[in-house]
Design an enzyme around this catalytic site. Structure first.
Site, mmCIF file in Angstrom:
data_model
loop_
_atom_site.group_PDB
_atom_site.id
_atom_site.type_symbol
_atom_site.label_atom_id
_atom_site.label_comp_id
_atom_site.label_asym_id
_atom_site.label_seq_id
_atom_site.Cartn_x
_atom_site.Cartn_y
_atom_site.Cartn_z
ATOM 1 C CB SER A 37 -0.914 0.011 1.231
ATOM 2 O OG SER A 37 -1.778 -1.102 1.206
ATOM 3 C CG HIS A 68 -3.274 -5.383 -3.033
ATOM 4 N ND1 HIS A 68 -2.036 -5.921 -2.740
ATOM 5 C CD2 HIS A 68 -3.704 -4.783 -1.899
ATOM 6 C CE1 HIS A 68 -1.755 -5.665 -1.472
ATOM 7 N NE2 HIS A 68 -2.740 -4.981 -0.951
ATOM 8 C CG HIS A 90 -3.356 -10.622 1.314
ATOM 9 N ND1 HIS A 90 -3.617 -9.955 0.128
ATOM 10 C CD2 HIS A 90 -2.512 -9.829 2.021
ATOM 11 C CE1 HIS A 90 -2.958 -8.802 0.126
ATOM 12 N NE2 HIS A 90 -2.278 -8.705 1.252
ATOM 13 C CE1 TYR A 92 -7.385 -9.902 2.654
ATOM 14 C CE2 TYR A 92 -5.442 -9.918 4.049
ATOM 15 C CZ TYR A 92 -6.202 -9.335 3.063
ATOM 16 O OH TYR A 92 -5.769 -8.170 2.465
ATOM 17 C CD GLU A 93 -6.485 -11.645 -1.751
ATOM 18 O OE1 GLU A 93 -7.013 -11.413 -2.863
ATOM 19 O OE2 GLU A 93 -5.259 -11.554 -1.546
ATOM 20 C CB ALA A 120 -0.445 -1.452 4.825
ATOM 21 C CG MET A 218 -3.686 -9.137 8.116
ATOM 22 S SD MET A 218 -5.357 -8.606 7.653
ATOM 23 C CE MET A 218 -5.863 -7.731 9.145
ATOM 24 C CB SER A 219 1.086 -9.481 3.455
ATOM 25 O OG SER A 219 1.782 -8.282 3.795
ATOM 26 C CG ASN A 242 -3.568 0.612 11.364
ATOM 27 O OD1 ASN A 242 -3.355 0.125 10.252
ATOM 28 N ND2 ASN A 242 -3.612 -0.132 12.465
ATOM 29 C CG HIS A 254 -8.844 -1.246 3.501
ATOM 30 N ND1 HIS A 254 -7.625 -1.895 3.651
ATOM 31 C CD2 HIS A 254 -8.942 -0.966 2.158
ATOM 32 C CE1 HIS A 254 -7.039 -2.014 2.479
ATOM 33 N NE2 HIS A 254 -7.799 -1.465 1.567
#
Length: 279
Positions: A37, A68, A90, A92-93, A120, A218-219, A242, A254
């Site tokens: 990001s 993305h 990811h 989570y996808e 990020a 998360m990556s 954040n 997000h």
């Protein structure tokens, strides 16, 4: 998990062969940069650009996350041929970690020697502010389903790879040198991986903080593990988009991530550019 080695390697080989065809006997880059990001503008700073939608690459997954783009970019940055991943994959996808990291094995197949990972992340260190940057010195991977689970791909590495130095120490020093030259306040710390897509709870963040984590996201970790298995040197930078749950006074979103990634974009791009020029 890699259930069928032959099918998996067919995807890796077909992806690599397609990319070689697009390169059309030109020099194959030895550097791959993953545009997290806020790094998208880096693509526009390249010369002699070729852009390939992931959907055109046989065997490649598709990124579904807002921000993305989903393109492999080939170009020249700071006088060096590079691949750029504009969009990553990811867990989570819905992808298995072996699929999230397939592109790393494709890059290894093509001869890539350096992987620059950006992301990020939620900031945990006391003196962090949104839009700060952190060089990743190590990671905590206990939440990560290992991308090496299943049959070992002997072509890339050994069954039990060493993880003592996933993030190259020389590269860490160069990142710090670049940040000093640019006047960027670059933190250094441990990145902790979580599966997502939900953000972490304040209790979870307190546990990670007690373990010495500097940022959470998360990556990156699955990709770094596979890169280490393949013998690829890794440099990684988190953009603190954040403050983590319980540290931030606001609910996490997000939208906040995208806003602060944009604020950090100039610093992120300049840091990566100068780093590329020095390696």
């Amino acid at each position: 998990m890699i259930d069928n080695v032959a099918e998996y390697m067919k995807s890796v080989d077909s992806s690599a062969e397609y990319i070689r065809t697009v390169l059309n006997n030109e020099v194959v880059p030895e550097i791959c940069i993953v545009l997290g990001s806020g790094l998208a503008p880096l693509a526009s700073m390249c010369e002699d650009v070729v852009s390939i939608p992931y959907t055109d690459i046989p065997g490649f997954p598709v990124s579904t996350v807002p921000g993305h783009e989903g393109r492999l970019i080939i170009g020249t940055l700071e006088g060096k041929k590079v691949f750029m991943m504009s969009g990553r994959f990811h867990y989570y996808e819905g992808y298995d970690t072996s699929i999230c990291t397939l592109y790393v094995r494709v890059m290894a197949k093509l001869g890539v020697k350096t992987l620059v990972l950006t992301n990020a992340a939620g900031g945990i260190l006391e003196d962090m502010e949104p839009a700060d940057l952190m060089a990743i010195s190590d990671h905590l991977s206990f939440n990560c389903e290992s991308p090496l689970r299943g049959a070992n791909l002997d072509e890339f590495g050994v069954r039990f790879p060493d993880m003592s130095c996933v993030y190259d120490r020389e590269y860490l020093s160069i990142l710090e040198e670049c940040a000093n030259e640019l006047g960027i306040n670059l933190h250094s710390g441990i990145y902790v991986y979580t599966k997502g897509p939900q953000y972490e709870t304040p209790a979870e963040i307190q546990v990670y903080k007690s373990m010495g984590a500097g940022a959470v996201g998360m990556s990156t970790v699955p990709e770094a593990i596979v890169a280490a298995h393949c013998g690829i040197k890794v440099a990684a930078v988190s953009c603190v988009t954040n403050l983590a749950a319980g540290i931030s006074p606001n609910p996490l979103s997000h939208e906040e991530v995208m806003v602060n990634a944009a604020k950090a974009s100039d610093n992120s791009c300049n840091l990566v550019k100068l780093f590329i020029s020095k390696i």
